[in-house]
Enzyme design. Structure first.
Site, PDB file in Angstrom:
ATOM      1  N   ARG A 136      -0.507 -19.339 -30.780  1.00 22.49           N
ATOM      2  CA  ARG A 136      -1.395 -19.939 -30.613  1.00 22.49           C
ATOM      3  C   ARG A 136      -1.420 -21.600 -30.609  1.00 22.49           C
ATOM      4  O   ARG A 136      -0.613 -22.133 -31.276  1.00 22.49           O
ATOM      5  CB  ARG A 136      -2.797 -20.003 -31.637  1.00 22.49           C
TER       6      ARG A 136
ATOM      7  N   ASP B  42       4.307 -20.649 -24.581  1.00 22.33           N
ATOM      8  CA  ASP B  42       3.507 -19.825 -23.967  1.00 22.33           C
ATOM      9  C   ASP B  42       1.831 -20.257 -24.129  1.00 22.33           C
ATOM     10  O   ASP B  42       1.110 -19.357 -23.532  1.00 22.33           O
ATOM     11  CB  ASP B  42       3.713 -18.275 -24.221  1.00 22.33           C
TER      12      ASP B  42
ATOM     13  N   GLU C  38      -6.608 -24.085 -22.935  1.00 20.26           N
ATOM     14  CA  GLU C  38      -6.342 -23.060 -21.856  1.00 20.26           C
ATOM     15  C   GLU C  38      -7.504 -22.791 -21.036  1.00 20.26           C
ATOM     16  O   GLU C  38      -8.649 -22.280 -21.402  1.00 20.26           O
ATOM     17  CB  GLU C  38      -5.869 -21.791 -22.636  1.00 20.26           C
TER      18      GLU C  38
ATOM     19  N   HIS D  50       0.320 -18.400 -20.786  1.00 17.11           N
ATOM     20  CA  HIS D  50      -0.073 -17.338 -21.916  1.00 17.11           C
ATOM     21  C   HIS D  50       0.057 -15.754 -21.468  1.00 17.11           C
ATOM     22  O   HIS D  50      -1.002 -15.374 -21.492  1.00 17.11           O
ATOM     23  CB  HIS D  50      -1.634 -17.705 -22.139  1.00 17.11           C
ATOM     24  N   ILE D  51       1.342 -15.763 -20.865  1.00 13.43           N
ATOM     25  CA  ILE D  51       1.395 -14.401 -20.408  1.00 13.43           C
ATOM     26  C   ILE D  51       2.485 -13.758 -21.091  1.00 13.43           C
ATOM     27  O   ILE D  51       3.053 -12.768 -20.263  1.00 13.43           O
ATOM     28  CB  ILE D  51       1.754 -14.404 -18.845  1.00 13.43           C
ATOM     29  N   ALA D  52       2.990 -14.210 -22.383  1.00 13.24           N
ATOM     30  CA  ALA D  52       3.939 -13.395 -22.897  1.00 13.24           C
ATOM     31  C   ALA D  52       3.617 -11.818 -23.360  1.00 13.24           C
ATOM     32  O   ALA D  52       4.586 -11.177 -23.242  1.00 13.24           O
ATOM     33  CB  ALA D  52       4.363 -13.986 -24.287  1.00 13.24           C
TER      34      ALA D  52
END
Length: 323
Positions: A239, A263, A268, A289-291
């Site tokens: 986070r 990430d 966001e 934020h696509i891990a």
């Protein structure tokens, strides 16, 4: 909640799951309403008649719960639930469930990809080639950024849950030594952990896999960054709030640490003016934020999400967070 009449299910932010991923339908009779996204001002109106709310990142707090008396279940389409007021849910008898373990391959691969990209300086060299540096140098190769090795380096991990353990397994497979950090400020170490400060001082790479709580907010700040070696790399797929971003930018610009792969950010989507976006540093890699988002992982998430709803409706709830 065993039932036979149709329940109203509202998905507040369907766009958080890729459009090409097909969501399986709940087995129980239901009415379905999905919104691509939901602004805070629209949450109450959209959940007014909902029995079940699905949310990934839309906030559901005490104000929403008070205005939506029909709500019986909040199905979070993610593992992290810091967007839901759990205490208020418990007080009002609203159950909360999340999805677990779906990204234990996707996230570790993203972490290790970031480690290789930063250690091997892929971003910096790509930018150099784009800027014509290869032609200027006049050699078959050139070295404008120091290149590090991954094998033999030490990975410090904060958070020893499913993701932390999965990252450790993959890191060991590529030759890294792995150490886990005890809680910051802990008086004693549990078996399998090293003191927090000790891990920060010895880690060539530090990867964050702990939840965001009042105790972990800005866990990585000016003081903790100062403990890290000058070549160290910070990876955050947890986070954004785990990191004091202003302190991190200063550490990157001053050379206090070697690089960072993020990430997640505190806001966001990140605005163009976000300091870490605007900086455009060769030792900073930011992904949106696509891990967690490999297709295989998202399909597991979608299936588990609907299993959670069906389990609740059958009277056999799973992955619940309210006692």
């Amino acid at each position: 909640m065993a039932q036979h009449h149709p329940v109203n299910i509202v998905f507040l932010d369907r766009n958080t799951i890729p459009a090409h991923i097909v969501l399986p339908a709940p087995q129980h009779p239901h009415r379905w309403q999905a919104y691509d996204e939901t602004q805070p001002s629209d949450v109450i109106a959209r959940l007014q008649h909902a029995d079940i709310a699905i949310t990934n990142k839309v906030v559901i707090d005490e104000t929403v719960l008070a205005a939506c008396p029909n709500l019986k279940l909040i199905a979070v389409a993610a593992t992290g639930v810091n967007n839901v007021d759990l205490a208020a849910c418990q007080a009002r008898g609203v159950q909360v469930c999340n999805v677990q373990g779906y990204a234990t391959q996707s996230v570790p691969e993203h972490v290790v990809a970031m480690i290789f990209a930063l250690k091997r300086q892929l971003l910096g060299y790509h930018q150099d080639v784009q800027n014509g540096e290869w032609q200027k140098q006049g050699q078959f190769c050139f070295f404008t950024h120091p290149i590090g090795s991954v094998a033999g380096s030490t990975l410090g991990i904060i958070g020893k849950g499913a993701l932390g353990e999965a990252v450790a397994q993959l890191a060991r497979a590529v030759g890294m030594k792995v150490v886990f950090a005890e809680h910051r400020g802990a008086q004693a170490c549990r078996p399998g952990y090293l003191p927090f400060e000790h891990v920060l001082r010895q880690a060539d790479v530090l990867s964050l896999h702990c939840p965001l709580t009042d105790n972990t907010r800005h866990l990585i700040d000016q003081d903790t960054l100062a403990l890290m070696p000058a070549h160290a790399i910070l990876i955050n797929t947890g986070r954004g709030g785990l990191v004091n971003e202003k302190a991190l930018l200063q550490a990157l610009e001053s050379g206090q640490i070697g690089g960072a792969g993020l990430d997640v950010l505190s806001k966001e989507p990140a605005p163009d003016t976000h300091p870490l976006i605007a900086a455009s540093l060769p030792n900073l890699l930011v992904t949106p934020h696509i891990a967690w988002g490999a297709d295989e992982a998202v399909n597991r998430l979608a299936n588990q999400l609907m299993d959670n709803i069906d389990g609740f409706l059958s009277g056999s709830p799973q992955h619940t967070l309210i006692d």
